[in-house]
Design a protein around this motif. Structure first.
Motif, PDB file in Angstrom:
ATOM      1  N   CYS A 198      58.615  79.001 -52.525  1.00 26.25           N
ATOM      2  CA  CYS A 198      59.427  79.770 -51.520  1.00 26.25           C
ATOM      3  C   CYS A 198      58.554  81.177 -51.012  1.00 26.25           C
ATOM      4  CB  CYS A 198      61.050  80.068 -52.161  1.00 26.25           C
ATOM      5  SG  CYS A 198      60.871  81.343 -53.252  1.00 26.25           S
ATOM      6  N   ALA A 199      59.053  81.506 -49.832  1.00 25.00           N
ATOM      7  CA  ALA A 199      58.345  82.790 -49.402  1.00 25.00           C
ATOM      8  C   ALA A 199      59.491  83.475 -48.326  1.00 25.00           C
ATOM      9  CB  ALA A 199      57.079  82.496 -48.422  1.00 25.00           C
ATOM     10  N   VAL A 200      59.376  84.770 -48.557  1.00 24.58           N
ATOM     11  CA  VAL A 200      60.264  85.561 -47.820  1.00 24.58           C
ATOM     12  C   VAL A 200      59.438  86.858 -47.386  1.00 24.58           C
ATOM     13  CG1 VAL A 200      62.222  87.327 -47.649  1.00 24.58           C
ATOM     14  CG2 VAL A 200      62.477  85.253 -49.352  1.00 24.58           C
ATOM     15  N   THR A 201      59.560  86.911 -45.944  1.00 27.54           N
ATOM     16  CA  THR A 201      58.704  87.983 -45.147  1.00 27.54           C
ATOM     17  C   THR A 201      59.432  88.819 -44.427  1.00 27.54           C
ATOM     18  OG1 THR A 201      56.805  86.395 -45.254  1.00 27.54           O
ATOM     19  CG2 THR A 201      56.894  88.366 -43.685  1.00 27.54           C
ATOM     20  N   VAL A 202      59.356  89.978 -44.595  1.00 30.94           N
ATOM     21  CA  VAL A 202      60.141  91.169 -43.924  1.00 30.94           C
ATOM     22  C   VAL A 202      59.340  91.547 -42.831  1.00 30.94           C
ATOM     23  CG1 VAL A 202      61.455  93.164 -44.129  1.00 30.94           C
ATOM     24  CG2 VAL A 202      61.531  91.600 -46.043  1.00 30.94           C
ATOM     25  N   GLU A 203      59.873  91.851 -41.844  1.00 28.50           N
ATOM     26  CA  GLU A 203      59.209  92.676 -40.641  1.00 28.50           C
ATOM     27  C   GLU A 203      58.327  93.653 -40.973  1.00 28.50           C
ATOM     28  OE1 GLU A 203      60.051  93.819 -36.132  1.00 28.50           O
ATOM     29  OE2 GLU A 203      61.284  92.692 -37.089  1.00 28.50           O
ATOM     30  N   ASP A 204      58.638  94.501 -41.856  1.00 29.61           N
ATOM     31  CA  ASP A 204      57.846  95.797 -42.353  1.00 29.61           C
ATOM     32  C   ASP A 204      57.054  95.590 -43.338  1.00 29.61           C
ATOM     33  OD1 ASP A 204      59.094  95.179 -44.994  1.00 29.61           O
ATOM     34  OD2 ASP A 204      60.278  96.841 -45.042  1.00 29.61           O
ATOM     35  N   GLY A 205      56.635  93.977 -43.379  1.00 31.99           N
ATOM     36  CA  GLY A 205      55.450  93.517 -44.276  1.00 31.99           C
ATOM     37  C   GLY A 205      55.479  93.308 -45.768  1.00 31.99           C
ATOM     38  N   THR A 206      56.919  93.513 -46.382  1.00 29.23           N
ATOM     39  CA  THR A 206      57.192  92.938 -47.391  1.00 29.23           C
ATOM     40  C   THR A 206      57.024  91.534 -47.583  1.00 29.23           C
ATOM     41  OG1 THR A 206      58.785  94.900 -47.923  1.00 29.23           O
ATOM     42  CG2 THR A 206      59.090  92.964 -49.381  1.00 29.23           C
ATOM     43  N   VAL A 207      56.303  91.161 -48.673  1.00 27.57           N
ATOM     44  CA  VAL A 207      56.315  89.550 -48.891  1.00 27.57           C
ATOM     45  C   VAL A 207      56.651  89.166 -50.241  1.00 27.57           C
ATOM     46  CG1 VAL A 207      55.000  87.413 -48.815  1.00 27.57           C
ATOM     47  CG2 VAL A 207      54.860  89.360 -47.043  1.00 27.57           C
ATOM     48  N   ARG A 208      57.631  88.206 -50.435  1.00 24.68           N
ATOM     49  CA  ARG A 208      57.894  87.807 -51.908  1.00 24.68           C
ATOM     50  C   ARG A 208      57.566  86.226 -51.717  1.00 24.68           C
ATOM     51  NH1 ARG A 208      57.310  92.479 -52.414  1.00 24.68           N
ATOM     52  NH2 ARG A 208      59.223  93.946 -53.316  1.00 24.68           N
ATOM     53  N   THR A 209      56.986  85.884 -52.993  1.00 23.37           N
ATOM     54  CA  THR A 209      56.896  84.352 -52.950  1.00 23.37           C
ATOM     55  C   THR A 209      57.110  84.025 -54.463  1.00 23.37           C
ATOM     56  OG1 THR A 209      54.620  84.468 -53.722  1.00 23.37           O
ATOM     57  CG2 THR A 209      54.923  84.402 -51.449  1.00 23.37           C
ATOM     58  N   ALA A 210      57.237  82.776 -54.840  1.00 24.87           N
ATOM     59  CA  ALA A 210      57.653  81.977 -56.189  1.00 24.87           C
ATOM     60  C   ALA A 210      57.717  80.582 -55.830  1.00 24.87           C
ATOM     61  CB  ALA A 210      59.137  82.476 -56.495  1.00 24.87           C
ATOM     62  N   THR A 211      57.395  79.793 -57.067  1.00 24.00           N
ATOM     63  CA  THR A 211      57.210  78.244 -57.365  1.00 24.00           C
ATOM     64  C   THR A 211      58.156  77.923 -58.554  1.00 24.00           C
ATOM     65  OG1 THR A 211      55.124  78.602 -58.598  1.00 24.00           O
ATOM     66  CG2 THR A 211      54.870  78.639 -56.358  1.00 24.00           C
ATOM     67  N   ALA A 212      58.325  76.688 -58.337  1.00 22.37           N
ATOM     68  CA  ALA A 212      59.033  76.097 -59.249  1.00 22.37           C
ATOM     69  C   ALA A 212      58.650  74.515 -59.232  1.00 22.37           C
ATOM     70  CB  ALA A 212      60.655  76.392 -59.295  1.00 22.37           C
ATOM     71  N   SER A 213      58.806  73.877 -60.515  1.00 21.38           N
ATOM     72  CA  SER A 213      58.740  72.440 -60.327  1.00 21.38           C
ATOM     73  C   SER A 213      59.670  71.835 -61.667  1.00 21.38           C
ATOM     74  CB  SER A 213      57.032  71.992 -60.778  1.00 21.38           C
ATOM     75  OG  SER A 213      56.753  72.452 -61.956  1.00 21.38           O
ATOM     76  N   GLY A 214      60.096  70.372 -61.465  1.00 22.51           N
ATOM     77  CA  GLY A 214      60.808  69.972 -62.522  1.00 22.51           C
ATOM     78  C   GLY A 214      62.244  69.683 -61.862  1.00 22.51           C
ATOM     79  N   ALA A 215      62.935  69.028 -62.801  1.00 19.63           N
ATOM     80  CA  ALA A 215      64.374  68.781 -62.266  1.00 19.63           C
ATOM     81  C   ALA A 215      65.063  69.944 -62.672  1.00 19.63           C
ATOM     82  CB  ALA A 215      64.833  67.602 -63.078  1.00 19.63           C
ATOM     83  N   PHE A 216      66.030  70.466 -61.689  1.00 23.90           N
ATOM     84  CA  PHE A 216      66.925  71.618 -62.003  1.00 23.90           C
ATOM     85  C   PHE A 216      66.120  72.898 -61.999  1.00 23.90           C
ATOM     86  CE2 PHE A 216      69.245  67.875 -63.582  1.00 23.90           C
ATOM     87  CZ  PHE A 216      69.949  67.790 -62.271  1.00 23.90           C
ATOM     88  N   ALA A 217      64.903  72.934 -61.841  1.00 21.45           N
ATOM     89  CA  ALA A 217      64.176  74.227 -61.867  1.00 21.45           C
ATOM     90  C   ALA A 217      64.316  75.009 -60.267  1.00 21.45           C
ATOM     91  CB  ALA A 217      62.631  73.876 -61.571  1.00 21.45           C
ATOM     92  N   THR A 218      64.396  76.335 -60.457  1.00 20.57           N
ATOM     93  CA  THR A 218      64.480  77.451 -59.530  1.00 20.57           C
ATOM     94  C   THR A 218      63.443  78.232 -59.149  1.00 20.57           C
ATOM     95  OG1 THR A 218      66.907  77.209 -60.051  1.00 20.57           O
ATOM     96  CG2 THR A 218      66.175  79.016 -58.611  1.00 20.57           C
ATOM     97  N   ALA A 219      62.917  78.446 -57.980  1.00 14.07           N
ATOM     98  CA  ALA A 219      62.197  79.301 -57.405  1.00 14.07           C
ATOM     99  C   ALA A 219      62.934  80.441 -56.875  1.00 14.07           C
ATOM    100  CB  ALA A 219      61.225  78.646 -56.393  1.00 14.07           C
ATOM    101  N   THR A 220      62.604  81.666 -57.255  1.00 16.52           N
ATOM    102  CA  THR A 220      63.496  82.650 -56.762  1.00 16.52           C
ATOM    103  C   THR A 220      62.520  83.910 -56.123  1.00 16.52           C
ATOM    104  OG1 THR A 220      65.199  82.486 -58.183  1.00 16.52           O
ATOM    105  CG2 THR A 220      64.998  84.530 -57.102  1.00 16.52           C
ATOM    106  N   CYS A 221      62.707  84.222 -54.787  1.00 18.79           N
ATOM    107  CA  CYS A 221      62.047  85.179 -54.135  1.00 18.79           C
ATOM    108  C   CYS A 221      63.041  86.390 -54.187  1.00 18.79           C
ATOM    109  CB  CYS A 221      61.442  84.792 -52.763  1.00 18.79           C
ATOM    110  SG  CYS A 221      60.367  83.127 -52.830  1.00 18.79           S
ATOM    111  N   GLY A 222      62.819  87.260 -54.735  1.00 17.43           N
ATOM    112  CA  GLY A 222      63.688  88.417 -54.704  1.00 17.43           C
ATOM    113  C   GLY A 222      63.256  89.863 -54.609  1.00 17.43           C
ATOM    114  N   GLY A 223      64.030  90.868 -54.280  1.00 15.03           N
ATOM    115  CA  GLY A 223      63.810  92.043 -54.124  1.00 15.03           C
ATOM    116  C   GLY A 223      63.076  92.572 -52.890  1.00 15.03           C
ATOM    117  N   PHE A 224      63.348  91.873 -51.589  1.00 16.91           N
ATOM    118  CA  PHE A 224      62.834  92.236 -50.636  1.00 16.91           C
ATOM    119  C   PHE A 224      64.099  93.149 -49.646  1.00 16.91           C
ATOM    120  CE2 PHE A 224      65.108  87.964 -50.569  1.00 16.91           C
ATOM    121  CZ  PHE A 224      65.849  88.338 -49.412  1.00 16.91           C
TER     122      PHE A 224
END
Length: 145
Positions: A119-145
């Protein structure tokens, strides 16, 4: 001839007693006025930031075939949460907000079939957050933007 005033104070004492309230007034008022100016400047800057429009872009990529995404949206000055279930990737979405209303957590949860996601989150002001996950029921969380 006496150097005392009719009310009983010597000439030099009378003048000093009349000057110290003015000195005290200046010593108190100058810092207070400076503080008021600083508060006004900060309040103006906060007001400008609070009304500044921002675009937030969300993206999900990967091999997973069953994912649930949860992300914040802003409408009419209020924060709400959107939730989608996806069967194919990639996915992209966008929301708009104003200034300090930005922030949140973008979560991508894989289903029972597993796989990989990013996952990736990009805010217009330049803030970028990324995360990855794999496997059953795993969660990727992009936070703090």
């Amino acid at each position: 001839m006496s150097d005392q005033k009719p009310d009983g104070f010597p000439e030099g004492m009378w003048r000093r007693r009349r000057e110290w309230p003015w000195v005290l007034l200046v010593v108190v008022l100058v810092p207070a006025a400076g503080g008021a100016v600083a508060v006004e400047l900060v309040a103006g800057e906060l007001s400008r930031e609070a009304t500044k429009p921002l675009r937030v872009t969300y993206e999900v990529t990967g091999t997973a075939k069953d994912v649930t995404i949860t992300y914040p949206t802003w409408q009419n000055g209020g924060l709400s949460t959107a939730r989608l279930t996806l069967r194919t990737l990639p996915w992209a979405g966008e929301t708009r907000t104003k200034g300090f209303m930005s922030g949140g957590s973008f979560a991508v949860t894989l289903g029972a079939s597993g796989g990989e996601v990013a996952c990736a989150v990009t805010v217009e002001d330049g803030t970028v957050r990324t995360a990855t996950a794999s496997g059953a029921f795993a969660t990727a969380t992009c936070g703090g933007f």
